[in-house]
Every structure is written in structure tokens, then in C-alpha cells.
Scaffold this motif. Structure first.
Motif, mmCIF file in Angstrom:
data_model
loop_
_atom_site.group_PDB
_atom_site.id
_atom_site.type_symbol
_atom_site.label_atom_id
_atom_site.label_comp_id
_atom_site.label_asym_id
_atom_site.label_seq_id
_atom_site.Cartn_x
_atom_site.Cartn_y
_atom_site.Cartn_z
ATOM 1 N N ASN A 36 58.056 30.791 44.275
ATOM 2 C CA ASN A 36 58.382 29.321 44.579
ATOM 3 C C ASN A 36 57.670 28.562 45.636
ATOM 4 O O ASN A 36 58.114 27.757 46.077
ATOM 5 N N HIS A 37 56.161 29.021 45.544
ATOM 6 C CA HIS A 37 55.288 28.643 46.682
ATOM 7 C C HIS A 37 54.151 27.883 46.033
ATOM 8 O O HIS A 37 53.144 27.950 46.542
ATOM 9 N N GLY A 38 54.314 27.923 44.644
ATOM 10 C CA GLY A 38 52.907 27.180 43.681
ATOM 11 C C GLY A 38 52.046 28.251 43.443
ATOM 12 O O GLY A 38 50.912 27.698 43.228
ATOM 13 N N PHE A 39 52.501 29.404 43.139
ATOM 14 C CA PHE A 39 51.198 30.354 42.640
ATOM 15 C C PHE A 39 52.171 31.342 41.830
ATOM 16 O O PHE A 39 53.544 31.647 41.930
ATOM 17 N N ALA A 40 51.286 32.336 41.335
ATOM 18 C CA ALA A 40 51.914 33.296 40.303
ATOM 19 C C ALA A 40 50.810 34.546 40.074
ATOM 20 O O ALA A 40 49.949 34.339 40.551
ATOM 21 N N VAL A 41 51.564 35.687 39.766
ATOM 22 C CA VAL A 41 50.830 36.894 39.278
ATOM 23 C C VAL A 41 50.859 36.998 37.990
ATOM 24 O O VAL A 41 51.964 36.959 37.388
ATOM 25 N N VAL A 42 49.455 36.956 37.410
ATOM 26 C CA VAL A 42 49.303 37.013 36.032
ATOM 27 C C VAL A 42 48.960 38.542 35.570
ATOM 28 O O VAL A 42 48.075 39.157 36.316
ATOM 29 N N ARG A 43 49.565 39.132 34.609
ATOM 30 C CA ARG A 43 49.080 40.492 33.995
ATOM 31 C C ARG A 43 48.945 40.243 32.615
ATOM 32 O O ARG A 43 49.734 40.139 31.979
ATOM 33 N N GLN A 44 47.771 40.832 32.199
ATOM 34 C CA GLN A 44 47.337 40.903 30.854
ATOM 35 C C GLN A 44 46.699 42.212 30.320
ATOM 36 O O GLN A 44 45.965 42.784 31.147
ATOM 37 N N LYS A 45 47.210 42.712 29.167
ATOM 38 C CA LYS A 45 46.515 43.922 28.489
ATOM 39 C C LYS A 45 45.443 43.223 27.663
ATOM 40 O O LYS A 45 45.497 42.276 27.026
ATOM 41 N N LEU A 46 44.270 44.276 27.764
ATOM 42 C CA LEU A 46 42.862 44.017 27.106
ATOM 43 C C LEU A 46 42.509 45.107 26.221
ATOM 44 O O LEU A 46 42.805 46.148 26.937
ATOM 45 N N GLU A 47 41.984 44.944 25.147
ATOM 46 C CA GLU A 47 41.220 45.864 24.393
ATOM 47 C C GLU A 47 39.756 45.737 24.631
ATOM 48 O O GLU A 47 39.090 44.708 24.388
ATOM 49 N N LEU A 48 39.334 46.943 25.264
ATOM 50 C CA LEU A 48 37.859 47.081 25.695
ATOM 51 C C LEU A 48 37.084 47.981 24.919
ATOM 52 O O LEU A 48 37.421 49.082 24.605
ATOM 53 N N ASP A 49 35.859 47.747 24.142
ATOM 54 C CA ASP A 49 35.074 48.394 23.481
ATOM 55 C C ASP A 49 33.887 48.862 24.259
ATOM 56 O O ASP A 49 33.158 47.989 24.421
ATOM 57 N N LEU A 50 33.864 49.946 24.745
ATOM 58 C CA LEU A 50 32.764 50.167 25.848
ATOM 59 C C LEU A 50 31.740 51.127 25.410
ATOM 60 O O LEU A 50 32.129 52.396 24.657
ATOM 61 N N ARG A 51 30.622 51.436 26.121
ATOM 62 C CA ARG A 51 29.715 52.032 25.772
ATOM 63 C C ARG A 51 29.577 52.889 27.120
ATOM 64 O O ARG A 51 29.882 52.481 28.142
ATOM 65 N N ALA A 52 29.068 54.116 27.253
ATOM 66 C CA ALA A 52 28.901 55.013 28.456
ATOM 67 C C ALA A 52 27.744 54.072 29.324
ATOM 68 O O ALA A 52 26.794 53.804 28.754
ATOM 69 N N GLY A 53 28.055 54.110 30.517
ATOM 70 C CA GLY A 53 27.099 53.292 31.380
ATOM 71 C C GLY A 53 27.588 52.168 31.807
ATOM 72 O O GLY A 53 28.889 51.653 31.793
ATOM 73 N N VAL A 54 26.447 50.819 31.563
ATOM 74 C CA VAL A 54 26.835 49.573 32.229
ATOM 75 C C VAL A 54 27.056 48.885 30.834
ATOM 76 O O VAL A 54 26.242 48.520 29.866
ATOM 77 N N ASN A 55 28.193 48.013 31.032
ATOM 78 C CA ASN A 55 28.605 47.027 29.971
ATOM 79 C C ASN A 55 28.899 45.403 30.684
ATOM 80 O O ASN A 55 29.361 45.275 31.651
ATOM 81 N N ARG A 56 28.341 44.603 29.832
ATOM 82 C CA ARG A 56 28.755 43.177 29.959
ATOM 83 C C ARG A 56 29.983 42.863 29.379
ATOM 84 O O ARG A 56 29.876 42.857 28.255
ATOM 85 N N ILE A 57 31.152 42.549 29.916
ATOM 86 C CA ILE A 57 32.232 41.895 29.399
ATOM 87 C C ILE A 57 32.494 40.736 29.862
ATOM 88 O O ILE A 57 32.674 40.196 31.060
ATOM 89 N N ARG A 58 33.062 39.750 28.765
ATOM 90 C CA ARG A 58 33.456 38.477 29.151
ATOM 91 C C ARG A 58 35.210 38.420 28.552
ATOM 92 O O ARG A 58 35.440 38.589 27.766
#
Length: 498
Positions: A36-58
Motif C-alpha cells: 500500500n505504498h505504490g509498488f509490488a513484487v511480481v513473480r513469474q515462471k518461465l520456460e527456458l530452452d538453454l544450451r550449455a555455455g552463454v545464452n541470450r534471453i529476451r
């Protein structure tokens, strides 16, 4: 034509997304904890399809007012390590003004509607008028060598810029130790969302008609509402919602990192839904209210949910007369024991107060969040009439609530100073007052007469016509019963010494 342009823009955006990297897919309803002070905490679940190493995720589910340093990304399955090497937050979604800024210095087509036909006019964008993160200036367009400070018509853009986005977006450079599909969870703090409580109290038509002043009880029905406001720029479909009540410390933007560290524990709370319409529990030093059913919160939407209902709550109407006119001495800085005229001005208004106890025995007994309380009274013809309002603070169970709702019409107070004696040599003052209450009602009333002993800390009542009780170090109170169509007078003398 406009539909073709929109289709083209959407196609170009999807193509640009694929070039950047994988698009994180939301695979469940979001969970919100709104403060009640004008903000919130948002929690969402995501499906991530990843390869080993470095990934770029949007991730395209971010809000316009997300606090980037509050973001938490986790692997909910616990089978892999996720390390964010880099995070980029974009909250400048594509708009006409933004696209104009991308084409500054270039010539584009403008669609101009004439009386009976549409004409295409070419114009060079000298200044778009776009200011990032809000605000605007007048655009400057050059047509046939002449400048004008307005758009000649609807701009038609040849293409979407490579770095434009259609909604607020988080881009992650993410490293993981194992390839494959993973269920992730993202949590963050965002502004632009708030909630507040409001209460309606209805008194029935028969209340308050006794001729006995001690019979001050009234039966009221109480309904409490929660109002949620979403101004985040994001829709939340079938969200599981919790409401946090309490005075949570929220730091200024320059100290957000420190606050984000404190917010991480809240962001990782379990989002399971309870069984009641709205349930309440203690959480840390605050109180948490959970809505049973999922609800959809659209951007720019206000949603209301009933969260408490109680009937036959015992309440008392209290009349208070404080004759000392504080408004006549708003910024008094002198010595009250040296100014003989101080406190001699009086007001005639008698306050109407409504009081009830927030207890199980009284049909309530749950922590009530801060909010506006409106009072109604049901007339003999069954119609509800508004009789006043005020605001309560966060109120624990078993506490008494007393609210000012207005001034009495038919009860008038008169306060006069009838004597004063100042003895400068002995450093003392003797002062006498006469308070008269006039009751024009057809019922007897009980009025609490409040007197402020403002001259000095050392005082003693040396004479009085009625009993009183000491409310605090410099306040006394006389309970006065006044008959129907009658009046009652109280006199007292106070001796000050210093």
C-alpha cells in the motif's frame, strides 16, 4: 493501409527478436504481492530452452516501472546453475514519437486527409519532439523548404528500427552449465501498482433514539473493500494476488540497491492460494492478505474485492466538546503564563465521534489495514444517508477505533472564562471557566467536555462543580449528561504555579 503497416511492423519485430536470441516463454499465471505504498513484487515462471555455455534471453513481460537491480532469476527445478553475466532493461516501447526520433534528419511520407481524398505529403523531420522517459516538445517538420511546428498528417514509416521494442523488455546474457529445457522463475520489484482499503459502516434507523444518555450503543454493519490499481504498463492475467499491509520502509531511488537486497526475501515467497475469499496472516512485522481466486489486472485498471463483512457490530456514538479555540492561536510562541488573554477565545462546535472495538466478541477481530471509513445511517424509509467519513490507520485486533465524523447540529457548547488572577510575585495564576452545553435534541445526550490546562505543567483543580478524570499530564475531561431540550453547566478553577 494502416492494417498492412501494423502487420509489417509486427513481422519485423519478431524477426528482430529471433536475431537477438531465445524468447523466454511464460508458462504459468503470475503471482503479485502489492504494497500500500505504490509498488509490488511480481513473480513469474518461465520456460527456458538453454544450451550449455552463454545464452541470450529476451523476456518481454517486464513493466514500465521495474527496478532493474531488484531482479532475481532462478532455476526452479534446481538442476542447473544460472549466472546472469549481463542484464539490459528497456522501457522505451515503440511509439509514433520514438519512431519520429529515429528518422530525424530524414524525409518520410505523411498521409493527409483532404475533403474528399487522401494525399501523401513528403516532410523532413527536423525535430521529432520526443523526450525519453516522458515529456515532449513540439515537432519541427520541413515541407517544401518551410518549417512548421506540427505534423502535417499521419506519418508513414518505411521500416522499424533494429533496436526498437514493442513493450518493456529484459535482455539477459546468461550462462548455464547444462543444456536443455528448464523452468525458471523471475521476480522483481515494480512501481505503478498500489492498493488501499475502504470501509462502509451502516447504522440502522432505530439506533440512538433512547432518552437515556447512558444508552449510547448502536448496532452497525461493516463491509470492507480492497481497491487495486495497476499503472505498470503490463497486464497480469489470472494472477495470484497478495496484499501487504504495514509501514514498509521504501528507499529513495538513489538507494534502490540497498532496498533491493531487503526485497529479495519477499520476492521469493511461496505463491500458494488459500481457501477463503480473503485470508490474513502475520508476515514479519506486517500483515499479509491473500485473495483466494485468481484475478486479472489489466493495465490502467482499478479492481475492487470485498475482503471483510461483519454484521451487528456494537458501536458507540460519542459527543466531545473541546471549547479551547486552537484556530485562534495557530502559531502561538509566547509564554502562556504571562499572557492573560491566551485561551480566552472559544468555539461552539461539538464533535461527533464513532467508536467500536475490533474484537472477535464484536464480530471483527482481524487486523484492519489503513483506509477510509464512510458512515451511513438508514432512515425510516429504508434509504441510506451519508453521515461522515474519516480514515483509520493500520489497526491490530482487539484495539478500539475512534473516529471524528462531523459536528453535531443540535448540540452547542459555550465556554467562558469567568475569572483570572495573576500573582507575579508568587508566580501563580488562578483561572476559572464556565462551560454550558445546550441540547436541542429530543433525546438526552452525554458529552465529554475536554479542557486543556495549557498555562504550565504544575496545576491543581481547586474547585469544580462536576467530577472529572485526568486524561494526560495537561488534559482533564468532564463527562456531562444533558437532558432532552435542556442545558447543563460545568464550572471549575485551576491553580497554576511555577
Amino acid at each position: 493501409m494502416h492494417r498492412r503497416i501494423l502487420t509489417c511492423l509486427t513481422t519485423l519485430f519478431l524477426f528482430a527478436s529471433l536475431q537477438v536470441g531465445a524468447l523466454a516463454q511464460e508458462n504459468s499465471s503470475p503471482s503479485l504481492t502489492i504494497y500500500n505504498h505504490g509498488f509490488a513484487v511480481v513473480r513469474q515462471k518461465l520456460e527456458l530452452d538453454l544450451r550449455a555455455g552463454v545464452n541470450r534471453i529476451r523476456f518481454g513481460g517486464a513493466t514500465l516501472h521495474l527496478e532493474p537491480d531488484s531482479v532475481i532469476l532462478r532455476d526452479l527445478t534446481g538442476g542447473r546453475t544460472l549466472q546472469i553475466l549481463e542484464q539490459n532493461y528497456r522501457n522505451d516501447p515503440v511509439s509514433q514519437a520514438l519512431l519520429l526520433s529515429l528518422y530525424e534528419g530524414k524525409t518520410i511520407d505523411f498521409e493527409v486527409l483532404r475533403k474528399d481524398h487522401v494525399e501523401i505529403v513528403k516532410g523532413k523531420i527536423i525535430r521529432s519532439g520526443y523526450i525519453p522517459h516522458g515529456g515532449a516538445q513540439e515537432p519541427i517538420i520541413e515541407i517544401d523548404g518551410k518549417l512548421q511546428f506540427f505534423l502535417p498528417g499521419q506519418p508513414l514509416f518505411p521500416a522499424l528500427g533494429d533496436d526498437t521494442i514493442l513493450k518493456p523488455t529484459l535482455n539477459w546474457l546468461l550462462r548455464t552449465d547444462k543444456p536443455g529445457t528448464s523452468e525458471g522463475g523471475v521476480s522483481y520489484v515494480t512501481g505503478g501498482m498500489s492498493w488501499e482499503a475502504a470501509y462502509n459502516l451502516v447504522v440502522n434507523a432505530k439506533a440512538g433514539k433512547s432518552n437515556h444518555p447512558a444508552d449510547a450503543g448502536e448496532s452497525v454493519d461493516l463491509v470492507g473493500w480492497v481497491t487495486m490499481n495497476n499503472e505498470t504498463g503490463q497486464n497480469f492475467d489470472d494472477a495470484r494476488i497478495k496484499l501487504m499491509a504495514g509501514d514498509v520502509n521504501k528507499l529513495a531511488p538513489s538507494r534502490r540497491y540497498e532496498y533491493a537486497q531487503k526485497a529479495r526475501a519477499v520476492a521469493m515467497m511461496d505463491a500458494a492460494a488459500p481457501e477463503a475469499v480473503v485470508t490474513e496472516k502475520t508476515f514479519d512485522e506486517f500483515h499479509l492478505y491473500t485473495l483466494e481466486h485468481s484475478a486479472t489486472l489489466h493495465d490502467h485498471e482499478t479492481k475492487q474485492v470485498e475482503f471483510v463483512q461483519a454484521g451487528n457490530v456494537n458501536s458507540q456514538r460519542i459527543y466531545v466538546y473541546e471549547g479551547f479555540d486552537k484556530d485562534r492561536y495557530p502559531y502561538y510562541g509566547g509564554d502562556a503564563n504571562q499572557d492573560a488573554s491566551y485561551g480566552s477565545m472559544a468555539n461552539s462546535k461539538v464533535w461527533v465521534m464513532q467508536q467500536f472495538k475490533n474484537s472477535k466478541e464484536n464480530g471483527l477481530g482481524i487486523p484492519l489495514p489503513k483506509g477510509r471509513v464512510r458512515f451511513y445511517r438508514r432512515d425510516e424509509d429504508g434509504q441510506l444517508e451519508f453521515t461522515g467519513e474519516n480514515e483509520i490507520d493500520h489497526t491490530p485486533s482487539d484495539e478500539t477505533i475512534r473516529l471524528y465524523t462531523g459536528n453535531a447540529f443540535d448540540i452547542v457548547g459555550d465556554r467562558r472564562r469567568v475569572d483570572i488572577h495573576v500573582d507575579s510575585r508568587n508566580k501563580s495564576i488562578d483561572e476559572s471557566f464556565e462551560i454550558t452545553l445546550h441540547n436541542h435534541k429530543k433525546q438526552a445526550v452525554k458529552v465529554q467536555v475536554v479542557e486543556r490546562l495549557y498555562r504550565w505543567v504544575n496545576w491543581k483543580i481547586v474547585d469544580q462543580t462536576s467530577d472529572y478524570h485526568k486524561r494526560d499530564a495537561q488534559t482533564i475531561e468532564f463527562p456531562v449528561n444533558v437532558a432532552a431540550d435542556g442545558q447543563q453547566t460545568v464550572r471549575y478553577t485551576v491553580h497554576y504555579s511555577w
